[in-house]
Motif scaffolding. Sequence first.
Motif, PDB file in Angstrom:
ATOM      1  N   LEU A  45       0.829  -1.211   0.000  1.00 42.92           N
ATOM      2  CA  LEU A  45       0.000   0.000   0.000  1.00 42.92           C
ATOM      3  C   LEU A  45       0.858   1.255   0.000  1.00 42.92           C
ATOM      4  CD1 LEU A  45      -3.165  -0.476   2.245  1.00 42.92           C
ATOM      5  CD2 LEU A  45      -2.995  -0.343  -0.215  1.00 42.92           C
ATOM      6  N   GLN A  46       1.980   1.213   0.693  1.00 45.32           N
ATOM      7  CA  GLN A  46       2.895   2.361   0.653  1.00 45.32           C
ATOM      8  C   GLN A  46       3.418   2.570  -0.764  1.00 45.32           C
ATOM      9  OE1 GLN A  46       5.601   1.049   3.735  1.00 45.32           O
ATOM     10  NE2 GLN A  46       4.683   2.443   5.250  1.00 45.32           N
ATOM     11  N   ALA A  47       3.732   1.490  -1.458  1.00 46.88           N
ATOM     12  CA  ALA A  47       4.189   1.597  -2.853  1.00 46.88           C
ATOM     13  C   ALA A  47       3.111   2.249  -3.713  1.00 46.88           C
ATOM     14  CB  ALA A  47       4.536   0.209  -3.399  1.00 46.88           C
ATOM     15  N   GLU A  48       1.879   1.809  -3.550  1.00 43.78           N
ATOM     16  CA  GLU A  48       0.785   2.372  -4.339  1.00 43.78           C
ATOM     17  C   GLU A  48       0.564   3.851  -4.004  1.00 43.78           C
ATOM     18  OE1 GLU A  48      -1.574   0.682  -6.790  1.00 43.78           O
ATOM     19  OE2 GLU A  48       0.424  -0.210  -6.904  1.00 43.78           O
ATOM     20  N   LEU A  49       0.711   4.208  -2.735  1.00 41.12           N
ATOM     21  CA  LEU A  49       0.552   5.608  -2.336  1.00 41.12           C
ATOM     22  C   LEU A  49       1.705   6.456  -2.888  1.00 41.12           C
ATOM     23  CD1 LEU A  49      -1.220   7.623  -0.822  1.00 41.12           C
ATOM     24  CD2 LEU A  49       0.071   7.081   1.255  1.00 41.12           C
ATOM     25  N   HIS A  50       2.919   5.940  -2.838  1.00 40.17           N
ATOM     26  CA  HIS A  50       4.053   6.659  -3.435  1.00 40.17           C
ATOM     27  C   HIS A  50       3.811   6.866  -4.929  1.00 40.17           C
ATOM     28  CE1 HIS A  50       6.543   6.773   0.084  1.00 40.17           C
ATOM     29  NE2 HIS A  50       6.702   5.459   0.152  1.00 40.17           N
ATOM     30  N   TYR A  51       3.314   5.839  -5.600  1.00 42.20           N
ATOM     31  CA  TYR A  51       3.024   5.931  -7.030  1.00 42.20           C
ATOM     32  C   TYR A  51       1.979   7.017  -7.275  1.00 42.20           C
ATOM     33  CZ  TYR A  51       2.015   4.124 -11.788  1.00 42.20           C
ATOM     34  OH  TYR A  51       1.839   3.970 -13.144  1.00 42.20           O
ATOM     35  N   LEU A  52       0.927   7.010  -6.493  1.00 39.57           N
ATOM     36  CA  LEU A  52      -0.125   8.018  -6.607  1.00 39.57           C
ATOM     37  C   LEU A  52       0.449   9.423  -6.423  1.00 39.57           C
ATOM     38  CD1 LEU A  52      -3.114   8.937  -6.730  1.00 39.57           C
ATOM     39  CD2 LEU A  52      -3.260   8.406  -4.290  1.00 39.57           C
ATOM     40  N   ASN A  53       1.389   9.564  -5.492  1.00 40.44           N
ATOM     41  CA  ASN A  53       1.979  10.875  -5.197  1.00 40.44           C
ATOM     42  C   ASN A  53       3.092  11.268  -6.170  1.00 40.44           C
ATOM     43  OD1 ASN A  53       0.300  11.295  -2.995  1.00 40.44           O
ATOM     44  ND2 ASN A  53       1.702  10.294  -1.581  1.00 40.44           N
ATOM     45  N   GLY A  54       3.430  10.368  -7.093  1.00 43.98           N
ATOM     46  CA  GLY A  54       4.472  10.667  -8.062  1.00 43.98           C
ATOM     47  C   GLY A  54       5.882  10.453  -7.557  1.00 43.98           C
ATOM     48  N   ASN A  55       6.025   9.774  -6.415  1.00 48.02           N
ATOM     49  CA  ASN A  55       7.346   9.461  -5.848  1.00 48.02           C
ATOM     50  C   ASN A  55       7.800   8.104  -6.382  1.00 48.02           C
ATOM     51  OD1 ASN A  55       7.153  11.820  -4.295  1.00 48.02           O
ATOM     52  ND2 ASN A  55       6.102  10.716  -2.655  1.00 48.02           N
ATOM     53  N   MET A  56       8.272   8.110  -7.621  1.00 45.56           N
ATOM     54  CA  MET A  56       8.545   6.856  -8.327  1.00 45.56           C
ATOM     55  C   MET A  56       9.670   6.038  -7.695  1.00 45.56           C
ATOM     56  SD  MET A  56       6.133   7.063 -10.222  1.00 45.56           S
ATOM     57  CE  MET A  56       5.132   7.967 -11.351  1.00 45.56           C
ATOM     58  N   ASP A  57      10.737   6.692  -7.263  1.00 45.83           N
ATOM     59  CA  ASP A  57      11.837   5.946  -6.641  1.00 45.83           C
ATOM     60  C   ASP A  57      11.376   5.260  -5.352  1.00 45.83           C
ATOM     61  OD1 ASP A  57      13.569   6.690  -8.677  1.00 45.83           O
ATOM     62  OD2 ASP A  57      14.432   8.362  -7.547  1.00 45.83           O
ATOM     63  N   SER A  58      10.622   5.999  -4.528  1.00 48.87           N
ATOM     64  CA  SER A  58      10.106   5.418  -3.280  1.00 48.87           C
ATOM     65  C   SER A  58       9.117   4.301  -3.569  1.00 48.87           C
ATOM     66  CB  SER A  58       9.439   6.500  -2.424  1.00 48.87           C
ATOM     67  OG  SER A  58      10.382   7.464  -2.031  1.00 48.87           O
ATOM     68  N   ALA A  59       8.317   4.465  -4.616  1.00 50.98           N
ATOM     69  CA  ALA A  59       7.361   3.421  -4.997  1.00 50.98           C
ATOM     70  C   ALA A  59       8.104   2.142  -5.365  1.00 50.98           C
ATOM     71  CB  ALA A  59       6.492   3.883  -6.162  1.00 50.98           C
ATOM     72  N   GLU A  60       9.139   2.281  -6.176  1.00 55.85           N
ATOM     73  CA  GLU A  60       9.884   1.100  -6.608  1.00 55.85           C
ATOM     74  C   GLU A  60      10.523   0.377  -5.417  1.00 55.85           C
ATOM     75  OE1 GLU A  60      12.767  -0.374 -10.197  1.00 55.85           O
ATOM     76  OE2 GLU A  60      12.620   1.789  -9.838  1.00 55.85           O
ATOM     77  N   VAL A  61      11.107   1.136  -4.503  1.00 53.90           N
ATOM     78  CA  VAL A  61      11.705   0.544  -3.299  1.00 53.90           C
ATOM     79  C   VAL A  61      10.643  -0.208  -2.492  1.00 53.90           C
ATOM     80  CG1 VAL A  61      12.759   1.096  -1.062  1.00 53.90           C
ATOM     81  CG2 VAL A  61      13.634   2.161  -3.155  1.00 53.90           C
TER      82      VAL A  61
END
Length: 142
Positions: A45-61
Amino acid sequence: GKASLTLARHTHQPNWRRIGEEALGRLMKWEKISSWNFGQQVKLLQAELHYLNGNMDSAEVAYKASIMSAREHKFTHYVALASELYGRFCVENLMSEKGAAQLQVAIDEYKQWGAMKKVRDVKAFMDTVNAPSIPRRMGGEI
């Protein structure tokens, strides 16, 4: 949670974001009680939220962390789901080879779990985006 954050990304409707964030908050409370059972779900869920927020590096991690946690705890269904969502993330962000590899991992894990409908769904997605089918490497690709 996962569906809400995906809907928030596609529709830009704030109510879906709120529902997803509330689900993440609940899971984080449950993770404190049992990280074994809920850790990979929180990371996903954190990955999906990072993706939603445009934080691609954090999403990938976070996607990778979710996959690793699910694999470590032998939750085949969560390995499959996290690999699928990470694969879609990669394909949607022009990392098609990495995405195809993750989608193949998802297919393999869904097969192992016996979820043949999900296998067909992921294959259909790969066909629609022309993602190449890449043979799975030993131990999976992350």
